[in-house]
Design a protein around this motif. Structure first.
Motif, mmCIF file in Angstrom:
data_model
loop_
_atom_site.group_PDB
_atom_site.id
_atom_site.type_symbol
_atom_site.label_atom_id
_atom_site.label_comp_id
_atom_site.label_asym_id
_atom_site.label_seq_id
_atom_site.Cartn_x
_atom_site.Cartn_y
_atom_site.Cartn_z
ATOM 1 N N GLY A 1 -2.454 -5.416 6.964
ATOM 2 C CA GLY A 1 -3.455 -4.427 7.346
ATOM 3 C C GLY A 1 -3.264 -3.095 6.644
ATOM 4 N N ALA A 2 -2.355 -3.039 5.672
ATOM 5 C CA ALA A 2 -2.078 -1.784 4.968
ATOM 6 C C ALA A 2 -3.238 -1.432 4.034
ATOM 7 C CB ALA A 2 -0.783 -1.922 4.165
ATOM 8 N N PRO A 3 -3.396 -0.139 3.710
ATOM 9 C CA PRO A 3 -4.443 0.264 2.765
ATOM 10 C C PRO A 3 -4.303 -0.449 1.422
ATOM 11 C CG PRO A 3 -3.547 2.184 3.888
ATOM 12 C CD PRO A 3 -2.677 1.019 4.265
ATOM 13 N N LEU A 4 -5.433 -0.656 0.751
ATOM 14 C CA LEU A 4 -5.449 -1.434 -0.486
ATOM 15 C C LEU A 4 -4.519 -0.852 -1.546
ATOM 16 C CD1 LEU A 4 -6.716 -3.770 -2.059
ATOM 17 C CD2 LEU A 4 -8.556 -2.232 -2.745
ATOM 18 N N MET A 5 -4.559 0.468 -1.739
ATOM 19 C CA MET A 5 -3.722 1.080 -2.775
ATOM 20 C C MET A 5 -2.237 0.911 -2.448
ATOM 21 S SD MET A 5 -5.671 1.930 -5.103
ATOM 22 C CE MET A 5 -4.394 2.673 -6.114
ATOM 23 N N ASP A 6 -1.873 0.985 -1.171
ATOM 24 C CA ASP A 6 -0.475 0.782 -0.786
ATOM 25 C C ASP A 6 -0.027 -0.642 -1.101
ATOM 26 O OD1 ASP A 6 -0.518 3.341 0.075
ATOM 27 O OD2 ASP A 6 -0.338 2.905 2.220
ATOM 28 N N VAL A 7 -0.925 -1.605 -0.866
ATOM 29 C CA VAL A 7 -0.605 -3.006 -1.158
ATOM 30 C C VAL A 7 -0.392 -3.192 -2.661
ATOM 31 C CG1 VAL A 7 -1.501 -5.366 -1.125
ATOM 32 C CG2 VAL A 7 -1.801 -3.901 0.872
ATOM 33 N N LYS A 8 -1.279 -2.622 -3.470
ATOM 34 C CA LYS A 8 -1.147 -2.741 -4.928
ATOM 35 C C LYS A 8 0.165 -2.130 -5.410
ATOM 36 C CE LYS A 8 -6.036 -2.850 -6.281
ATOM 37 N NZ LYS A 8 -7.093 -2.135 -7.031
ATOM 38 N N LYS A 9 0.505 -0.933 -4.889
ATOM 39 C CA LYS A 9 1.738 -0.262 -5.315
ATOM 40 C C LYS A 9 2.960 -1.072 -4.929
ATOM 41 C CE LYS A 9 -0.082 4.471 -5.038
ATOM 42 N NZ LYS A 9 -0.026 5.749 -4.267
ATOM 43 N N ALA A 10 2.950 -1.632 -3.718
ATOM 44 C CA ALA A 10 4.101 -2.415 -3.265
ATOM 45 C C ALA A 10 4.287 -3.665 -4.106
ATOM 46 C CB ALA A 10 3.926 -2.784 -1.798
ATOM 47 N N LEU A 11 3.191 -4.350 -4.438
ATOM 48 C CA LEU A 11 3.280 -5.550 -5.264
ATOM 49 C C LEU A 11 3.747 -5.217 -6.679
ATOM 50 C CD1 LEU A 11 0.139 -7.556 -4.097
ATOM 51 C CD2 LEU A 11 2.501 -8.367 -4.030
ATOM 52 N N SER A 12 3.236 -4.127 -7.235
ATOM 53 C CA SER A 12 3.648 -3.723 -8.584
ATOM 54 C C SER A 12 5.135 -3.387 -8.604
ATOM 55 C CB SER A 12 2.825 -2.520 -9.053
ATOM 56 O OG SER A 12 1.459 -2.858 -9.164
ATOM 57 N N ALA A 13 5.591 -2.657 -7.587
ATOM 58 C CA ALA A 13 7.004 -2.279 -7.522
ATOM 59 C C ALA A 13 7.903 -3.499 -7.351
ATOM 60 C CB ALA A 13 7.236 -1.291 -6.387
ATOM 61 N N ALA A 14 7.380 -4.526 -6.709
ATOM 62 C CA ALA A 14 8.160 -5.743 -6.464
ATOM 63 C C ALA A 14 7.891 -6.818 -7.505
ATOM 64 C CB ALA A 14 7.849 -6.284 -5.070
ATOM 65 N N SER A 15 7.282 -6.451 -8.628
ATOM 66 C CA SER A 15 6.952 -7.411 -9.694
ATOM 67 C C SER A 15 6.158 -8.592 -9.152
ATOM 68 C CB SER A 15 8.234 -7.905 -10.382
ATOM 69 O OG SER A 15 8.941 -6.828 -10.937
ATOM 70 N N PHE A 16 5.263 -8.300 -8.222
ATOM 71 C CA PHE A 16 4.369 -9.278 -7.603
ATOM 72 C C PHE A 16 5.122 -10.403 -6.898
ATOM 73 C CE2 PHE A 16 1.301 -6.946 -9.967
ATOM 74 C CZ PHE A 16 0.134 -7.059 -9.229
ATOM 75 N N ASP A 17 6.228 -10.015 -6.270
ATOM 76 C CA ASP A 17 6.938 -10.917 -5.356
ATOM 77 C C ASP A 17 6.405 -10.632 -3.953
ATOM 78 O OD1 ASP A 17 8.620 -12.154 -3.565
ATOM 79 O OD2 ASP A 17 10.464 -11.622 -4.618
ATOM 80 N N PRO A 18 5.602 -11.539 -3.355
ATOM 81 C CA PRO A 18 4.955 -11.251 -2.066
ATOM 82 C C PRO A 18 5.932 -10.917 -0.951
ATOM 83 C CG PRO A 18 3.997 -13.216 -3.081
ATOM 84 C CD PRO A 18 5.220 -12.872 -3.875
ATOM 85 N N GLU A 19 7.069 -11.631 -0.886
ATOM 86 C CA GLU A 19 8.029 -11.388 0.195
ATOM 87 C C GLU A 19 8.648 -10.005 0.073
ATOM 88 O OE1 GLU A 19 8.455 -13.245 2.810
ATOM 89 O OE2 GLU A 19 6.932 -14.602 2.023
ATOM 90 N N ALA A 20 9.035 -9.632 -1.145
ATOM 91 C CA ALA A 20 9.632 -8.305 -1.356
ATOM 92 C C ALA A 20 8.615 -7.203 -1.076
ATOM 93 C CB ALA A 20 10.153 -8.187 -2.794
ATOM 94 N N ALA A 21 7.361 -7.431 -1.480
ATOM 95 C CA ALA A 21 6.312 -6.440 -1.238
ATOM 96 C C ALA A 21 6.043 -6.297 0.255
ATOM 97 C CB ALA A 21 5.038 -6.841 -1.975
ATOM 98 N N TYR A 22 6.077 -7.434 0.977
ATOM 99 C CA TYR A 22 5.854 -7.391 2.428
ATOM 100 C C TYR A 22 6.956 -6.572 3.107
ATOM 101 C CZ TYR A 22 5.449 -9.041 7.256
ATOM 102 O OH TYR A 22 5.330 -9.099 8.613
ATOM 103 N N ALA A 23 8.199 -6.811 2.699
ATOM 104 C CA ALA A 23 9.330 -6.064 3.265
ATOM 105 C C ALA A 23 9.193 -4.573 2.976
ATOM 106 C CB ALA A 23 10.646 -6.599 2.700
ATOM 107 N N GLU A 24 8.754 -4.246 1.773
ATOM 108 C CA GLU A 24 8.573 -2.848 1.392
ATOM 109 C C GLU A 24 7.488 -2.182 2.230
ATOM 110 O OE1 GLU A 24 8.652 0.850 -0.526
ATOM 111 O OE2 GLU A 24 10.118 -0.767 -0.341
#
Length: 393
Positions: A81-104
């Motif tokens: 439910g996070a804002p779209l830009m936050d989701v994009k930033k988290a995925l980019s920072a995690a090299s598009f690893d969904p689990e790492a991005a979710y934790a972030e």
């Protein structure tokens, strides 16, 4: 003759030089423009096709990668439910690893929620959930800072999920049905919720991070019916949507057979629903005179005696006046002694007994959004500036 031969040799040399120069110019033109006058250019990809390799393969792989990234963004946004830009930033920072991005995102959400926790949250909704068997019901209050967020789909889902978590919980309520705040926050969100397995506190923090407001799960009551002549009813006032079990106020009521015998469940539930509506409308403090705490009775008696003392009336007259005023106090504060809101010619207890002989009200709970929360007046311009600053952060 020798002169003619020399002339022919010079002419042949010039022709060779001219031919070499023309060839050089042609090569330069080919490098610059990819073709020479009168010669077709080699079609793009022809060499690749000749070797069995398609020149479109890299673009197809890029399209597939882009599609996968978009799918990950969509899935993670729905999950958190996070804002779209936050989701994009988290995925980019995690090299598009969904689990790492979710934790972030969860880490960010908890941090953001803790920053907002000091802000007053006096809006929100009261939600009701009833078990499939009809013998358990829960009523919860979840607060937000603004009425606008209270109608947000994500907030509505949170209220419903917390209500379902409360009604499924056992051993967390006291004798009066009140659930301790810490126990409420530690309840596990049920299957089918937005965050199954997470705690209520974690789900609230995730919602707070998404809607950018302080979200507080404030209180809850759980009510049960044994099934032996006991039936539950409820009422939601100011429902945010047609059929929604959440609104500005709500009440739960349990009616019971006086002698413990069986009753018509359908009819008893209809009676309980009407009494729940009365409880929401009139806001009684106590169930009946016997349920008033002793300190409350003593305090009220002291006030009444102080009002009458010095009147010069005999003691027996004073006592009668006090008894009469206490009866009035019961009629104002006790559910069973109040005039029934749908027919003020009778009390609630008489209405219940008249509908189903031998039926009594044995418990009730009522919650109103923000009741008891002190709200401070704010400067509108300062509040807007603070909101903008918080959004930018």
């Amino acid at each position: 003759m020798m002169a003619a031969a020399a002339h022919a040799s010079r002419r042949s040399g010039r022709s060779l030089l001219d031919a070499l120069a023309a060839a050089s110019r042609s090569a330069i033109a080919t490098r610059r423009f990819g073709t020479r006058a009168g010669v077709d250019r080699v079609p793009p990809g022809a060499i690749g096709r000749a070797r069995g390799v398609s020149s479109s393969a890299p673009s197809q792989r890029a399209a597939r990668d882009k599609s996968a990234e978009l799918a990950m963004i969509k899935d993670l946004r729905e999950k958190t439910g996070a804002p779209l830009m936050d989701v994009k930033k988290a995925l980019s920072a995690a090299s598009f690893d969904p689990e790492a991005a979710y934790a972030e995102l969860r880490t960010r959400g908890l941090a953001a929620a803790s920053k907002k926790a000091g802000r007053v949250a006096a809006e929100g909704l009261v939600g009701v959930s009833v078990s499939a068997c009809g013998q358990r019901a829960a009523i919860v209050e979840v607060n937000a800072e603004t009425d606008f967020v209270s109608r947000n789909e994500q907030f509505l889902k949170l209220v419903a999920d917390v209500s379902n978590a409360a009604v499924a919980a056992t051993g967390v309520a006291d004798a009066d049905g009140l659930v301790d705040t810490r126990a409420l926050e530690n309840l596990a969100m049920p299957a089918g919720s937005v965050s199954p397995g997470a705690t209520v506190a974690e789900a609230a923090a995730a919602t707070a991070a998404s809607v950018r407001e302080n979200i507080r799960v404030r209180r809850a009551y759980i009510m049960t019916a044994s099934g032996a002549g006991e039936v539950l009813g409820h009422y939601v006032h100011g429902a945010v949507a047609s059929g929604a079990a959440a609104g500005r106020q709500a009440g739960l009521v349990r009616v019971s057979s006086r002698d413990g015998g069986d009753v018509s469940v359908e009819k008893a539930r209809g009676v309980a629903n009407k009494v729940a509506m009365h409880a929401v409308a009139v806001a009684p403090r106590f169930l009946d005179p016997e349920g008033i705490p002793e300190d409350v009775v003593a305090g009220e008696m002291a006030i009444l005696h102080a009002q009458i003392e010095g009147s010069g009336k005999p003691a027996n007259v004073v006592e009668k006046i006090v008894v009469g005023k206490m009866r009035k106090f019961h009629e104002e504060t006790c559910l069973t002694k109040q005039k029934f809101v749908m027919d003020d010619s009778m009390t609630v207890e008489k209405f219940v007994d008249g509908e189903v002989n031998g039926l009594v009200v044995s418990r009730f709970a009522r919650l109103k959004v923000g009741e008891g929360i002190e709200v401070q007046a704010k400067d509108f311009a300062a509040e807007v500036a603070a909101t903008v600053a918080d959004t930018a952060a």
